[in-house]
Design an enzyme around this catalytic site. Structure first.
Site, PDB file in Angstrom:
ATOM      1  N   HIS A 135      19.470  -8.351   1.440  1.00 25.47           N
ATOM      2  CA  HIS A 135      18.527  -7.329   1.943  1.00 25.47           C
ATOM      3  C   HIS A 135      19.147  -5.929   1.956  1.00 25.47           C
ATOM      4  CE1 HIS A 135      15.733 -10.426   3.061  1.00 25.47           C
ATOM      5  NE2 HIS A 135      16.575 -10.985   3.907  1.00 25.47           N
ATOM      6  N   TYR A 305      19.692 -20.990   8.927  1.00 22.77           N
ATOM      7  CA  TYR A 305      19.911 -20.840  10.366  1.00 22.77           C
ATOM      8  C   TYR A 305      19.804 -22.134  11.153  1.00 22.77           C
ATOM      9  CZ  TYR A 305      19.518 -16.274   8.432  1.00 22.77           C
ATOM     10  OH  TYR A 305      19.724 -15.188   7.626  1.00 22.77           O
TER      11      TYR A 305
END
Ligand code: Q9C
Ligand code: ZN
Length: 650
Positions: A135, A305
């Site tokens: 990102h 995650y």
């Protein structure tokens, strides 16, 4: 040539120092959980361990502005309050006093991996890093990402190694908009990203994450976004996206290096992605990428995650990089409608830029094929005709019966138009290769005149021995050479033996031996195998592999007859890719007048080595494209993995 694992413990230092529910999932345990699991599975020990170095500021400057690098450098001396205030200027970012050090190690790890692969120290590798990178932008941190690890690695591969074509595959569940922005006008970097999008309602909520962002200027067509508009995408959806979209473009692009933005928030259990793909799926995605760029694949960790799911998915990826066969995929291999809509929309949007997407499904399926059938009319569906007169005549009545079963054990799909045996066996069983000539072999051979000679009998014994080993799970794959006169009977015995072994077995049989009688039923498909690279690839990606992934065979039998007509690299690619849907259990049957080179190249891919590159793409002939389109149209209703668009127009 092995697999590198690049890591540095210091990358566990950066962590969130204040309360922020959005950022708290990016924590040090992500790395330790993955590494612990790699050790427990004995995978870390099989890799070449490289300790990450810090990237230099010059290297960071390959994609980031000097002002931004200074800004991050200066966070090292800030207190908690100041760090929090600065973090607030970016979207989904936290800084820590160790951030600059960690982020430079993450970039350095990516660069070391690329250097090790491009200098031939290793074949491929995995960089276990944090913070993630995809990102991050020229002058902005974003989405837990500080420096763009993969983008810097690509720029470095171009600048320091002179590469001209780099493929970046971003299988993280978020759109790597940072990578997209950095290369959107650059035709030397093909960027593919799939991501949870939900028609723009998912983070980072960008218009330019949609399918119609295709790059600009010279880079038109070199940005490929596949937005997922629903959560719950699973194994079939991911594999379909690779077969029907990414791989056609990737083969046409013919990359020299594959970089993977390997985020595992696209795996089941992840709180961000909410997807359903199991960790085994990443073994398959990895394997599908390893047929590109001569196997030069560098995977860099991005998101992920759910610690269990992350750790297991990392193991699956590393295990596959090491050459182990991918475990079978669970669940029905049927892509969902929303996935097909997305895939079809990207194919349509990208078609102007890619020959490999043209001539395929852009027009409705014709009712009458012009070239396929020798009589000039479509072969009847469910004709039950023999796939191959010599090899299959005895079996055809049996096959007709099997076609009536709901889960038929034989799929003799796709009859596409060595001196002694080469065995691919674990070391401990290699010695026994000659031991299988016994009464049982003779019993199998008795009904067949052509199996009477010693030579044929010996080959049959070896084949039966291998087959039993494969079906019992002691042998992953194998290769047997038979005298040409005994090939048909040997093949028949192999299939019958496979079927009679223990519980019900599903066998995918590929019979590649030149001209065939046209035959088409749900379980018998006969088609010419095109020799031009484009036609060959569309046949493999558009027909053979979707059938194979849909059928989920226990065993793949590839028979290469004297007139198979395949060049070594094509045969190697096909054999290599068939390992995927069969848990690695591929048995290649060669007729003895095949060249020793072919036997050697097949033995290596069956072992898990990457096949050689096919080289420049040549487009399929209109006749081949037409024949393939016709076949796919006929088979699509039953074999859902063939579908690459939703069935509203049906
Ligand atoms: N629930 C990476 O995976 N928060 N970054 C999104 C939506 C930001 C993800 C909130 C997620 C950043 C590398
Ligand atoms: Zn992500």
């Amino acid at each position: 040539m092995g697999t590198a694992l690049v890591y540095h413990e210091d990358m566990t230092a950066t962590r969130l120092l204040w309360d922020d529910p959005e950022c708290e999932i990016e924590r040090p345990e992500r790395l330790t959980a993955a590494l612990d699991r790699l050790r427990k599975c004995g995978l870390e020990q099989r890799c070449l361990r490289l300790s990450a170095r810090e990237a230099s500021e010059e290297e960071l400057g390959l994609v980031h502005s000097p002002e931004y690098v200074s800004l991050v450098r200066e966070t090292q001396v800030l207190g908690k309050e100041e760090l929090q205030a600065l973090s607030g200027q970016f979207d989904a970012i936290y800084f820590h006093p160790s951030t600059f050090h960690c982020a430079r190690l993450a970039v350095g790890a990516a660069l070391q991996l690329v250097d090790a692969v491009l200098t031939g120290v290793v074949q491929n590798g995995f960089a276990l890093v944090r913070p993630p990178g995809h990102h991050s932008q020229r002058a902005a941190a974003n989405g837990f990402c500080v420096f763009n690890n993969v983008a810097i690695a690509a720029a470095h591969a171009k600048q320091k190694h002179g590469l001209q074509r780099i493929l970046i595959v971003d299988w993280d569940v978020h759109h790597g908009q940072g990578i997209q922005y950095l290369f959107e006008d650059d035709p030397s970097v093909l960027y593919f990203s799939w991501h949870r999008y939900e028609h723009g309602r998912f983070w980072p909520f960008l218009r330019e994450s949609d399918a119609d962002a295709v790059g600009r200027g010279q880079g038109l067509g070199f940005t490929v976004n596949l937005p997922w508009n629903q959560v719950g995408m699973g194994n079939a959806d991911y594999v379909a996206a690779f077969l029907h979209l990414l791989l056609p473009l990737a083969f046409e692009f013919d990359p020299e290096l594959v970089l993977v933005s390997a985020g595992f928030d696209s795996a089941i259990g992840d709180p961000e992605g909410q997807m359903q793909a199991t960790p085994e799926c990443f073994a398959h995605l990895t394997q599908l990428l390893q047929v590109l760029a001569g196997g030069r694949v560098c995977a860099m960790l991005e998101g992920g995650y759910h610690l269990e799911s992350l750790a297991e998915s990392v193991c699956m990826t590393v295990q596959t990089l090491l050459g182990d066969p991918a475990p079978p995929l669970s669940g029905p291999m049927v892509p969902c409608q929303s996935a097909l809509e997305s895939i079809q929309s990207v194919r349509a949007t990208q078609a102007p830029y890619w020959k490999s997407l043209q001539l395929q499904d852009v027009t409705p399926v014709p009712t009458s094929p012009s070239t396929h059938s020798p009589e000039g009319r479509p072969p009847p569906l469910l004709s039950g005709g023999p796939v191959c007169k010599t090899a299959a005549s005895v079996l055809s009545s049996q096959l007709d019966q099997l076609c009536l079963h709901p889960a038929p054990p034989v799929c003799p799909a796709v009859a596409l138009t060595a001196p002694d045996i080469t065995l691919v066996l674990p070391p401990d069983v290699t010695q026994q290769e000659g031991a299988a000539l016994n009464e049982e072999t003779e019993a199998w051979a008795r009904p067949h005149e052509s199996l009477a000679q010693d030579e044929a009998l010996t080959a049959l014994g070896k084949l039966l021995y291998l087959l039993d080993g494969m079906l019992d799970g002691q042998v992953s794959s194998g290769m047997v050479a038979t005298p040409p006169s005994a090939a048909a009977a040997t093949l028949e015995v192999a299939i019958q033996r496979g079927l009679s072994h223990g519980a019900q077995r599903r066998i995918l049989w590929l019979n590649i031996r030149g001209k065939e009688a046209a035959a088409l039923s749900m379980f018998q498909v006969s088609t010419p195998l095109p020799v031009l690279t484009g036609g060959f690839l569309s046949c493999i990606l558009g027909l053979v592999l979707p059938l194979a992934y849909g059928f989920q065979p226990d065993l793949v039998l590839v028979a290469l007859g004297p007139a198979h007509g395949l060049q070594g690299p094509h045969a190697a690619l096909l054999t290599s890719m068939l390992r995927g849907p069969a848990g690695g259990r591929v048995l290649a049957l060669l007729e003895e007048d095949s060249t020793p080179q072919l036997a050697g190249i097949l033995a290596r891919v069956l072992h898990g080595e990457a096949p050689p590159s096919l080289g420049p793409y040549s487009v399929a002939s209109p006749e081949d494209a037409q024949a393939l389109m016709y076949l796919r149209g006929q088979l699509k209703p039953q074999w859902k993995m063939l579908q690459c668009r939703p069935h509203l127009e049906a």
